[in-house]
Design a protein around this motif. Sequence first.
Motif, PDB file in Angstrom:
ATOM      1  N   ALA A  56     -13.830  15.808 -23.019  1.00 31.34           N
ATOM      2  CA  ALA A  56     -14.607  15.064 -24.014  1.00 31.34           C
ATOM      3  C   ALA A  56     -15.515  14.014 -23.380  1.00 31.34           C
ATOM      4  O   ALA A  56     -16.484  13.583 -24.010  1.00 31.34           O
ATOM      5  CB  ALA A  56     -13.672  14.418 -25.029  1.00 31.34           C
ATOM      6  N   LYS A 111     -21.094   9.513 -33.290  1.00 30.15           N
ATOM      7  CA  LYS A 111     -19.676   9.796 -33.553  1.00 30.15           C
ATOM      8  C   LYS A 111     -19.499  11.187 -34.165  1.00 30.15           C
ATOM      9  O   LYS A 111     -18.522  11.886 -33.888  1.00 30.15           O
ATOM     10  CB  LYS A 111     -19.081   8.745 -34.483  1.00 30.15           C
ATOM     11  CG  LYS A 111     -18.884   7.397 -33.786  1.00 30.15           C
ATOM     12  CD  LYS A 111     -18.047   6.457 -34.616  1.00 30.15           C
ATOM     13  CE  LYS A 111     -18.042   5.045 -34.050  1.00 30.15           C
ATOM     14  NZ  LYS A 111     -17.605   4.931 -32.669  1.00 30.15           N
ATOM     15  N   LYS A 112     -20.443  11.599 -34.997  1.00 32.10           N
ATOM     16  CA  LYS A 112     -20.337  12.929 -35.601  1.00 32.10           C
ATOM     17  C   LYS A 112     -20.602  14.016 -34.562  1.00 32.10           C
ATOM     18  O   LYS A 112     -19.989  15.080 -34.584  1.00 32.10           O
ATOM     19  CB  LYS A 112     -21.322  13.084 -36.779  1.00 32.10           C
ATOM     20  CG  LYS A 112     -20.989  12.194 -37.961  1.00 32.10           C
ATOM     21  CD  LYS A 112     -19.577  12.371 -38.473  1.00 32.10           C
ATOM     22  CE  LYS A 112     -19.238  11.322 -39.519  1.00 32.10           C
ATOM     23  NZ  LYS A 112     -17.797  11.244 -39.789  1.00 32.10           N
ATOM     24  N   TYR A 139     -19.837  13.675 -31.440  1.00 35.64           N
ATOM     25  CA  TYR A 139     -18.590  13.675 -30.680  1.00 35.64           C
ATOM     26  C   TYR A 139     -17.523  14.490 -31.400  1.00 35.64           C
ATOM     27  O   TYR A 139     -16.819  15.316 -30.808  1.00 35.64           O
ATOM     28  CB  TYR A 139     -18.098  12.240 -30.466  1.00 35.64           C
ATOM     29  CG  TYR A 139     -16.835  12.171 -29.628  1.00 35.64           C
ATOM     30  CD1 TYR A 139     -15.576  12.225 -30.225  1.00 35.64           C
ATOM     31  CD2 TYR A 139     -16.915  12.080 -28.241  1.00 35.64           C
ATOM     32  CE1 TYR A 139     -14.427  12.193 -29.456  1.00 35.64           C
ATOM     33  CE2 TYR A 139     -15.767  12.035 -27.465  1.00 35.64           C
ATOM     34  CZ  TYR A 139     -14.525  12.093 -28.087  1.00 35.64           C
ATOM     35  OH  TYR A 139     -13.379  12.065 -27.313  1.00 35.64           O
ATOM     36  N   ARG A 140     -17.407  14.282 -32.700  1.00 40.34           N
ATOM     37  CA  ARG A 140     -16.413  15.003 -33.492  1.00 40.34           C
ATOM     38  C   ARG A 140     -16.654  16.512 -33.412  1.00 40.34           C
ATOM     39  O   ARG A 140     -15.742  17.293 -33.153  1.00 40.34           O
ATOM     40  CB  ARG A 140     -16.451  14.560 -34.948  1.00 40.34           C
ATOM     41  CG  ARG A 140     -15.546  15.360 -35.880  1.00 40.34           C
ATOM     42  CD  ARG A 140     -15.559  14.820 -37.292  1.00 40.34           C
ATOM     43  NE  ARG A 140     -14.698  13.668 -37.397  1.00 40.34           N
ATOM     44  CZ  ARG A 140     -13.591  13.615 -38.153  1.00 40.34           C
ATOM     45  NH1 ARG A 140     -13.240  14.651 -38.868  1.00 40.34           N
ATOM     46  NH2 ARG A 140     -12.866  12.527 -38.192  1.00 40.34           N
ATOM     47  N   SER A 167     -16.084  17.847 -29.707  1.00 37.03           N
ATOM     48  CA  SER A 167     -14.682  17.806 -29.245  1.00 37.03           C
ATOM     49  C   SER A 167     -13.853  18.850 -29.994  1.00 37.03           C
ATOM     50  O   SER A 167     -12.960  19.482 -29.419  1.00 37.03           O
ATOM     51  CB  SER A 167     -14.084  16.404 -29.380  1.00 37.03           C
ATOM     52  OG  SER A 167     -13.971  16.017 -30.721  1.00 37.03           O
ATOM     53  N   GLU A 168     -14.165  19.072 -31.260  1.00 38.39           N
ATOM     54  CA  GLU A 168     -13.460  20.109 -32.010  1.00 38.39           C
ATOM     55  C   GLU A 168     -13.845  21.505 -31.522  1.00 38.39           C
ATOM     56  O   GLU A 168     -12.994  22.402 -31.460  1.00 38.39           O
ATOM     57  CB  GLU A 168     -13.763  19.993 -33.506  1.00 38.39           C
ATOM     58  CG  GLU A 168     -12.884  19.003 -34.233  1.00 38.39           C
ATOM     59  CD  GLU A 168     -11.408  19.205 -33.989  1.00 38.39           C
ATOM     60  OE1 GLU A 168     -10.772  18.287 -33.431  1.00 38.39           O
ATOM     61  OE2 GLU A 168     -10.871  20.279 -34.326  1.00 38.39           O
ATOM     62  N   THR A 193     -11.856  22.091 -28.493  1.00 36.37           N
ATOM     63  CA  THR A 193     -10.451  22.318 -28.843  1.00 36.37           C
ATOM     64  C   THR A 193     -10.254  23.736 -29.370  1.00 36.37           C
ATOM     65  O   THR A 193      -9.293  24.426 -29.008  1.00 36.37           O
ATOM     66  CB  THR A 193      -9.987  21.284 -29.891  1.00 36.37           C
ATOM     67  OG1 THR A 193     -10.247  19.970 -29.422  1.00 36.37           O
ATOM     68  CG2 THR A 193      -8.496  21.415 -30.184  1.00 36.37           C
ATOM     69  N   GLY A 250     -10.933  22.364 -37.955  1.00 35.38           N
ATOM     70  CA  GLY A 250     -11.934  22.214 -36.901  1.00 35.38           C
ATOM     71  C   GLY A 250     -13.297  22.755 -37.267  1.00 35.38           C
ATOM     72  O   GLY A 250     -14.327  22.149 -36.952  1.00 35.38           O
ATOM     73  N   ASP A 263     -15.415  20.435 -39.186  1.00 33.03           N
ATOM     74  CA  ASP A 263     -15.982  19.344 -38.379  1.00 33.03           C
ATOM     75  C   ASP A 263     -17.363  19.730 -37.864  1.00 33.03           C
ATOM     76  O   ASP A 263     -18.232  18.868 -37.686  1.00 33.03           O
ATOM     77  CB  ASP A 263     -15.070  19.024 -37.185  1.00 33.03           C
ATOM     78  CG  ASP A 263     -13.887  18.157 -37.584  1.00 33.03           C
ATOM     79  OD1 ASP A 263     -13.001  17.952 -36.739  1.00 33.03           O
ATOM     80  OD2 ASP A 263     -13.847  17.689 -38.738  1.00 33.03           O
ATOM     81  N   LYS A 303     -19.741  19.175 -40.700  1.00 36.36           N
ATOM     82  CA  LYS A 303     -19.829  17.768 -41.148  1.00 36.36           C
ATOM     83  C   LYS A 303     -20.977  17.033 -40.477  1.00 36.36           C
ATOM     84  O   LYS A 303     -21.511  16.082 -41.040  1.00 36.36           O
ATOM     85  CB  LYS A 303     -18.521  17.035 -40.845  1.00 36.36           C
ATOM     86  CG  LYS A 303     -17.541  17.049 -41.990  1.00 36.36           C
ATOM     87  CD  LYS A 303     -16.311  16.246 -41.678  1.00 36.36           C
ATOM     88  CE  LYS A 303     -15.239  16.554 -42.711  1.00 36.36           C
ATOM     89  NZ  LYS A 303     -13.896  16.179 -42.307  1.00 36.36           N
ATOM     90  N   ALA A 351      -9.244  13.234 -27.506  1.00 33.07           N
ATOM     91  CA  ALA A 351      -9.640  14.595 -27.908  1.00 33.07           C
ATOM     92  C   ALA A 351      -8.482  15.543 -27.672  1.00 33.07           C
ATOM     93  O   ALA A 351      -7.664  15.329 -26.770  1.00 33.07           O
ATOM     94  CB  ALA A 351     -10.860  15.061 -27.129  1.00 33.07           C
ATOM     95  N   GLU A 370     -15.551   6.816 -28.758  1.00 25.31           N
ATOM     96  CA  GLU A 370     -16.772   7.611 -28.962  1.00 25.31           C
ATOM     97  C   GLU A 370     -16.698   8.372 -30.283  1.00 25.31           C
ATOM     98  O   GLU A 370     -17.716   8.815 -30.801  1.00 25.31           O
ATOM     99  CB  GLU A 370     -16.938   8.616 -27.810  1.00 25.31           C
ATOM    100  CG  GLU A 370     -17.236   7.963 -26.471  1.00 25.31           C
ATOM    101  CD  GLU A 370     -18.611   7.317 -26.423  1.00 25.31           C
ATOM    102  OE1 GLU A 370     -19.493   7.695 -27.230  1.00 25.31           O
ATOM    103  OE2 GLU A 370     -18.811   6.423 -25.585  1.00 25.31           O
ATOM    104  N   GLY A 371     -15.485   8.529 -30.829  1.00 20.82           N
ATOM    105  CA  GLY A 371     -15.312   9.254 -32.089  1.00 20.82           C
ATOM    106  C   GLY A 371     -13.948   9.923 -32.101  1.00 20.82           C
ATOM    107  O   GLY A 371     -13.152   9.762 -31.165  1.00 20.82           O
ATOM    108  N   TYR A 372     -13.697  10.694 -33.183  1.00 22.96           N
ATOM    109  CA  TYR A 372     -12.418  11.397 -33.312  1.00 22.96           C
ATOM    110  C   TYR A 372     -12.653  12.797 -33.867  1.00 22.96           C
ATOM    111  O   TYR A 372     -13.463  12.974 -34.774  1.00 22.96           O
ATOM    112  CB  TYR A 372     -11.483  10.661 -34.281  1.00 22.96           C
ATOM    113  CG  TYR A 372     -11.095   9.285 -33.838  1.00 22.96           C
ATOM    114  CD1 TYR A 372     -11.797   8.168 -34.287  1.00 22.96           C
ATOM    115  CD2 TYR A 372     -10.029   9.090 -32.952  1.00 22.96           C
ATOM    116  CE1 TYR A 372     -11.450   6.892 -33.863  1.00 22.96           C
ATOM    117  CE2 TYR A 372      -9.684   7.813 -32.537  1.00 22.96           C
ATOM    118  CZ  TYR A 372     -10.400   6.724 -32.988  1.00 22.96           C
ATOM    119  OH  TYR A 372     -10.062   5.464 -32.565  1.00 22.96           O
ATOM    120  N   GLY A 373     -11.895  13.747 -33.352  1.00 24.82           N
ATOM    121  CA  GLY A 373     -11.904  15.070 -33.972  1.00 24.82           C
ATOM    122  C   GLY A 373     -10.738  15.154 -34.940  1.00 24.82           C
ATOM    123  O   GLY A 373      -9.766  14.408 -34.826  1.00 24.82           O
ATOM    124  N   SER A 374     -10.805  16.102 -35.876  1.00 20.70           N
ATOM    125  CA  SER A 374      -9.736  16.217 -36.873  1.00 20.70           C
ATOM    126  C   SER A 374      -8.426  16.631 -36.206  1.00 20.70           C
ATOM    127  O   SER A 374      -7.348  16.217 -36.644  1.00 20.70           O
ATOM    128  CB  SER A 374     -10.133  17.208 -37.962  1.00 20.70           C
ATOM    129  OG  SER A 374     -10.456  18.456 -37.380  1.00 20.70           O
TER     130      SER A 374
END
Lengths: 379, 121
Positions: free
Chosen positions: A181, A204-205, A207-208, A211-212, A215, A310, A313, A316, B19, B56-60
């Motif tokens: 990340a 931030k979005k 990043y979300r 990162s998802e 994953t 995920g 996300d 989003k 993450a 920096e942010g968060y994933g679900s």
Amino acid sequence: MTKNRTVEFEILRRLEVRRFEKRLDEKSKRKQRNKQRFPSGHARLGRLPYTPSKDQNNNKWWNLDVPRVLDLIGNRDLTCNFFSEVRDLVRSGRRVRLVFMETEQISPDALIFLLGQVHRLRLENGDSRITGTYPKSKKVERLLEESGFFQALKVTKRGVVVRRSRSTRYLKFKTDTKINAQEIPNLRDELLGSDLKMPSVFGKKVYRALSEAMTNVTHHAYHNKSVRNRALTGRWWLAAQLSVRSSLFTLTFYDAGVGIPKTLPRKYTWELIRSVLSMLPTIMPDDGQMIQAAIELGRSRTGADNRGKGLMDLLKLIDTVGGGSIRILSRNGSYKYGDCGEGVTNHDGFVEGTLIKWEVPLGMALVSIPEASDDDPDS
Amino acid sequence: MTIPIRKISIAKDFSKVPAGRYAEDGPKSGQIFREQFLAPALESGDSVLVDLDGTEGYGSSFLEEAFGGLIRKQRFGRADLLSRLNFTSAADPSLLVEINQYLDEATAEDSAASDSKKSRS
């Protein structure tokens, strides 16, 4: 001759005529495709679409012309056919040289696919199996140089200075096999430099979403059986660009796994998949419908346990910004959402793995937009 | 007697780039945060205030595993968490709604699983 025999002969004759017409039609379509792929006329002259040559070590190379336009959305079938040829040649043990002489345009989605496919083939078959040439187009040369493609291919710099544009910026692609990340803020800093800033909420979005995406690749994308090289398991590729001229910030993410249509039945039952698509039990959904089912199951949280969020996300990012679009291409299917509308389609062109492309208006992605310069080499 | 409040800042105490879901996803995953920071703080009997700002942010996946996992995996009760676990985020208040949703869903999933066990026995 009896009446029955006459009827029988007539039926056979008509079937034969139909088969002949179908063969003529296929031949004509093949000619059209070759005309687009090989403007220099290789196919018209009856030659192979790739010409062999030998290097100073007497190794035989197959020179394959890259199409004039590489674009997985506007020119999908041709682009996918090209990559399919490259894979077939390299995996059958041949050395392939990608000839970019006639290439005038490479879309962001085709670029990440090119990077990923070439990298994958080099990992599976060795570095010596695939290389490339410089394009005639300065714009394409700059794109391939700045995105890191030539570096990945270990093609020697030719010493000609390609002027950098202030109004179009490309990120050197990033790749890894784990959830890294830290590359996401690195991407932002490298692409924007010290003169541009991204709004915090948008950052931030991004990043979300990324990162998802990483994953998801780690958990689902690759089957051990389908992976020929361990260095490929869990691998993803990430690229980005911003363009003042087209007023877009584009992010692309790719994995060379088995694709969403194949991974979805591992998470959900066929009964659940068919129910969100309102399909009968005997019908098998196509790839586009499978991507749609993945989206709907994530949206509705139907039958889901604590996972399955995920994919939402990824959407989003577009919802939060209130503009832009996302496209998800996997196997023969594709899904779009955002300003371009929402829907799924199926194509002949096969995209190995899953490719995600976000396009966001520059005004939403940046605090302030740089000025386009009149002497931009991309104009 | 007031219960002491333990403050955890994810950005300062754990990572600015959280993450992943499981421990095998990496050292900044939701499971690692829950097992090494969140659960021990709650198990000590203190109230816990989690500051979500500064990353920096968060994933679900991270959020669901870190917080939903308290109920699903570590058997904390919803009522207990309601009284002792709080969150703060000035930069993105929607995170608080999202985390509570994961806690509610984990509770529902947990009670559905225990109902089904009871009916089988």
